[in-house]
Write a protein that holds these residues in place. Structure first.
Motif, mmCIF file in Angstrom:
data_model
loop_
_atom_site.group_PDB
_atom_site.id
_atom_site.type_symbol
_atom_site.label_atom_id
_atom_site.label_comp_id
_atom_site.label_asym_id
_atom_site.label_seq_id
_atom_site.Cartn_x
_atom_site.Cartn_y
_atom_site.Cartn_z
ATOM 1 N N ARG A 463 34.383 -51.043 -39.326
ATOM 2 C CA ARG A 463 33.082 -51.682 -39.534
ATOM 3 C C ARG A 463 32.480 -51.356 -40.892
ATOM 4 N N VAL A 464 33.278 -50.782 -41.771
ATOM 5 C CA VAL A 464 32.797 -50.414 -43.112
ATOM 6 C C VAL A 464 33.535 -51.235 -44.166
ATOM 7 N N LEU A 465 32.773 -51.922 -45.009
ATOM 8 C CA LEU A 465 33.331 -52.690 -46.120
ATOM 9 C C LEU A 465 33.288 -51.835 -47.380
ATOM 10 N N VAL A 495 20.490 -57.029 -46.414
ATOM 11 C CA VAL A 495 21.363 -58.089 -45.918
ATOM 12 C C VAL A 495 21.418 -58.029 -44.393
ATOM 13 N N PRO A 496 21.171 -59.120 -43.683
ATOM 14 C CA PRO A 496 21.265 -59.113 -42.212
ATOM 15 C C PRO A 496 22.657 -58.697 -41.749
ATOM 16 N N ALA A 643 33.063 -60.622 -42.714
ATOM 17 C CA ALA A 643 32.172 -61.779 -42.616
ATOM 18 C C ALA A 643 30.999 -61.676 -43.583
ATOM 19 N N LEU A 644 30.693 -60.464 -44.060
ATOM 20 C CA LEU A 644 29.560 -60.270 -44.968
ATOM 21 C C LEU A 644 29.991 -60.165 -46.433
ATOM 22 N N HIS A 649 28.678 -59.795 -52.097
ATOM 23 C CA HIS A 649 28.954 -60.213 -53.478
ATOM 24 C C HIS A 649 27.697 -60.788 -54.127
ATOM 25 N N GLU A 650 26.923 -61.545 -53.371
ATOM 26 C CA GLU A 650 25.683 -62.115 -53.896
ATOM 27 C C GLU A 650 24.691 -61.014 -54.263
#
Length: 807
Positions: A463-465, A495-496, A643-644, A649-650
């Motif tokens: 669960r960690v990016l 970020v949601p 998915a995020l 990136h934004e």
């Protein structure tokens, strides 16, 4: 002699063409075994035997490290390296250190490249020649010349092999450097498994990195490399440089004047050091697979010899010499082996990239080149010839010594008992070797499973990016780094779906190295040979929540831990127990790099480099108080972190449009580096074990089919006298089980020894794991039953009237 050999070869090829079914089975069986061996040897050649093909005399290239107290292995400081280089009589010494930099292109964009900062004599020591222009020189090092050498692969990729590149000015991290040359093809640096894009003088490190001077002897950042001079041995070089290093330490007032030097063959460093034992294990298992294939082909040739018994008997009756027949039969075996060797090379060419495909994502310039070169071809030829002799010699000796009178009468009878015993022995050996192969695979599979469930000190890595970045590449000034990181984390936390976000200089359990520093804990007196070098990470606020690392006492790193505030640190449980046993570590202090830091928290013990490491002391320092450039951004999410990726990136772009967004991966993917050996071992050993199992099943089936064919008359008599089909099936299956039972007993003994050889590669499972041994034995038993079923059914359907007329 040559004419006779060519005649035998032509005759052998015609003979193989007459029996295409047998030839195809034999060639494919041997081809798989030879291909597996050649594939593994190709890997070993690229990583261990010849990892730097552009470096002549690689066997005399060694790695140099500081021999610190407690047998710790440190890098080398630049002042120490210069003294070692000046005083050593046994070694020509150089060094390098690599880092990522920003190369500004002609369009204005910044591209990340990996460059090695090398001493001026680096290429001379290695014996590497330029492909274009010149390479670095000692004058470049002494004068801190703003020059660079491009790597050959990078030059071809980025500049399309432009020969006019020499003399051009390129901007590296905002500094103008002149390209003076291009390195030789197939040279990527001296860190095995990595390939660097450029090389610059080591004395430009302060200019390009902004990390200050290089004159401190405690600033150990270089990877030493040297060539042993003619007339000196490795042992002599070790002794001589160790004495030099201790003399330098004593003369310069090092904190510990006993610091010496490690001199290690370069092939035993880095990736090669932990892959070499696995490659040896894989080569051993593929050797077993090849032996099983040889046993299969030997059985086929024995059966074929029976079909040719009348031909051979007539030739002997006409005066043919037995050894002439043996030579001719061995030539046929060699022809068969060469055909299989060609198949093996095709298999190796196709499968050699399997290792590269298994390498997990990493923020480093990994480059794996597995060339089928002359050494590999020579190995393949040698193994092919050896295999041809192994599977061809015994059948040739058997076939060339028939019982002449029954043979000329074309009497089959029950078949010679010694031939049946030989075939049975070959099946027993196949079962035993298959058991060893499958047990090795089973142990690695169990080890992999245990590794995946090991306690690493943090939770839910899936669960960690992780995103790598570098503030230098975006042109962020030193004074603004902390503010830029804070703004980035604020955007990410908004970020949601994001639970927590933070930064660190290095993520655990990856391919990266580590940073360590000598510490002086308050009130602690170290032992005489105790190493006080402790590894550390720079981490941002909320790091421990983002990673899922529990704080067992005190607090973690917070946003208020900035320059000008109290210098603080979080330590792990081992650090607290080692230096302040039975005491409350909160509020205690230690000195690091001349700064006293106060312990404000204790984090749960974790794994930092590998799953097999023992509990090590560790320090976490506030990122804002260190102000580093390179960083990993960690984003813990409530769901799938991939998915995020777009939203993350934004957030990067909203803070700074030039901020690099690199090496996107999850922490679970990043951790595959720590599982790489177990994953590769489990995958490849399982594949080789299944091949061994298939070949053994074919061997059992073939021998029992031959056995039933030879005993057709006897079976017919038994049926005529009242034997039931069940009894006939039981006779055939019982023979199979007896052979398998003997093979299992022999294989268990061999497998126990093989397991001991693998014990250092296993995690969470013993080399004599009873569950693995029992499961593999049952699997082999079931496969043997399946292989015996068709011959048994054939025997049960024998018509007594037909069988009694059978000759």
């Amino acid at each position: 002699m040559i004419d006779a050999t060519l005649q035998d070869l032509r005759f052998g090829l015609r003979s193989l063409r007459k029996r295409p079914g047998l030839t195809l089975i034999a060639v494919l069986s041997l081809g798989l075994g030879l291909g597996a061996n050649t594939t593994v040897f190709t890997w070993m050649n690229a990583f261990v035997l010849r990892p730097l093909p552009a470096v002549p005399g690689f066997d005399r290239i060694v790695a140099l490290n500081t021999h610190a107290p407690g047998d710790a292995m440190w890098s080398v400081s630049y002042p120490n390296l210069r003294d070692w280089r000046a005083q050593s009589r046994s070694l020509d010494i150089a060094a390098s250190a690599f880092s990522q930099f920003g190369m500004r292109g002609e369009g204005g964009g910044v591209e990340r490249i990996w460059a090695a900062m090398a001493t001026g004599n680096y290429f001379d020591v290695l014996g590497v020649r330029p492909a274009l222009g010149r390479l670095l020189t000692m004058r470049d090092e002494d004068e801190r010349a703003p020059v660079m050498v491009l790597g050959y692969a990078y030059w071809r990729r980025r500049f399309a092999g432009d020969s006019g590149i020499v003399g051009r000015h390129l901007e590296l991290d905002g500094h103008d450097l002149t390209v003076v040359g291009v390195a030789a093809p197939r040279f990527g640096g001296t860190t095995i498994g990595l390939q660097f894009d450029a090389y610059a003088p080591v004395t430009l490190v302060p200019l390009l990195t902004g990390l200050g001077g290089m004159d401190g002897r405690d600033n150990q950042f270089l990877d030493g490399v040297a060539r042993i001079r003619t007339g000196w041995t490795l042992a002599q070089a070790r002794q001589e440089l160790d004495a030099v290093a201790k003399r330098v330490s004593a003369a310069t007032g090092d904190a510990d004047s006993r610091n010496g030097a490690f001199v290690t063959p370069l092939a035993d460093q880095g990736a090669a050091s932990f892959l070499k034992p696995l490659f040896i294990a894989l080569l051993g298992v593929t050797g077993l697979v090849l032996l099983i294939a040889c046993a299969n082909v030997a059985n086929l040739l024995l059966a074929r010899a029976l079909a040719r018994r009348r031909e051979i008997g007539i030739r002997i009756a006409l005066g043919a010499n037995r050894w002439r027949l043996v030579r001719q039969l061995l030539t046929e075996s060699l022809a068969l082996g060469l055909l299989a060797g060609g198949v093996g090379l095709v298999v190796a060419s196709w499968s050699r990239g399997a290792l590269a495909r298994r390498v997990p994502p990493a923020p480093f310039p990994i480059s794996l080149e597995f060339a089928v070169d002359g050494r590999v071809l020579l190995f393949a030829l040698g193994v092919t010839v050896a295999a041809s002799v192994v599977f061809g010699l015994v059948p040739a000796l058997q076939a060339s010594n028939p019982a002449l009178v029954p043979t000329l009468k074309d009497e089959i009878g029950g078949g010679p008992a010694h031939r049946t015993r030989l075939q049975s022995a070959l099946v027993v050996s196949q079962v035993a070797l298959s058991l060893v192969s499958l047990v090795c695979a089973g142990l690695f599979l169990r080890s992999l499973r245990a590794s995946q469930h090991a306690d690493v000190g943090f939770t839910s890595p899936d669960r960690v990016l992780l995103v790598s970045s570098d503030l230098r590449l975006a042109g962020v000034p030193d004074s603004q780094r902390a503010a830029v990181v804070d703004r980035l984390l604020d955007r990410l936390r908004a970020v949601p779906g994001v639970e927590a976000a933070s930064v660190t200089t290095m993520s655990p359990l990856g391919f990266g190295g580590s940073s360590s520093v000598s510490v002086t804990p308050e009130g602690y007196v170290p032992g005489r040979d105790e190493s006080m070098s402790i590894e550390y990470l720079d981490v941002g606020s909320d790091y421990f929540r983002a990673m899922g690392i529990p704080i067992v006492r005190g607090r973690g790193i917070e946003r208020g831990d900035v320059p000008g505030a109290q210098d603080v640190a979080v330590v792990n449980e081992r650090f607290a127990q080692r230096f302040w046993p039975g005491q409350d570590p909160i509020g205690r202090r230690f000195r690091r790099s001349g700064i006293w830091r106060t312990v404000v928290g204790v984090a749960k013990q974790g794994k930092y480099h590998s799953l097999t490491e023992s509990a090590e002391s560790f320090i976490y320092v506030p990122f804002a108080q260190e102000s580093r450039n390179g960083l990993d951004v960690l984003v813990r999410t409530t769901g799938d972190p991939r998915a995020l990726t777009g939203a993350v990136h934004e957030a990067f772009r909203s803070v700074n449009a030039d901020l690099p967004f690199l090496d996107v991966r999850t922490m679970a993917e990043h951790m595959q580096a720590a599982l790489f050996v177990q994953t590769l071992g489990a995958t490849m050993l399982s594949a080789f074990g299944l091949i061994a199992l298939l070949l053994s099943a074919i061997g059992i089936f073939g021998v029992l089919s031959y056995h039933v064919g030879q005993r057709t008359r006897e079976i017919g008599v038994r049926v005529a006298l009242g034997a039931s089909r069940r009894e006939v099936v039981g006779m055939v299956v019982g023979r199979a089980l007896r052979l398998v039972g003997v093979g299992l007993a022999a294989g268990l003994v061999l497998a126990l020894g093989a397991g001991q050889l693998l014990r250092t590669q296993l995690i969470g499972v013993g080399p004599r794991d009873p569950l693995t041994f029992l499961a593999i034995a049952l699997l082999l038993g079931l496969v043997a039953l399946a292989a015996a079923w068709l011959p048994a059914r054939r025997a049960a359907r024998v018509d007594p009237m037909v069988a009694l007329r059978y000759e």
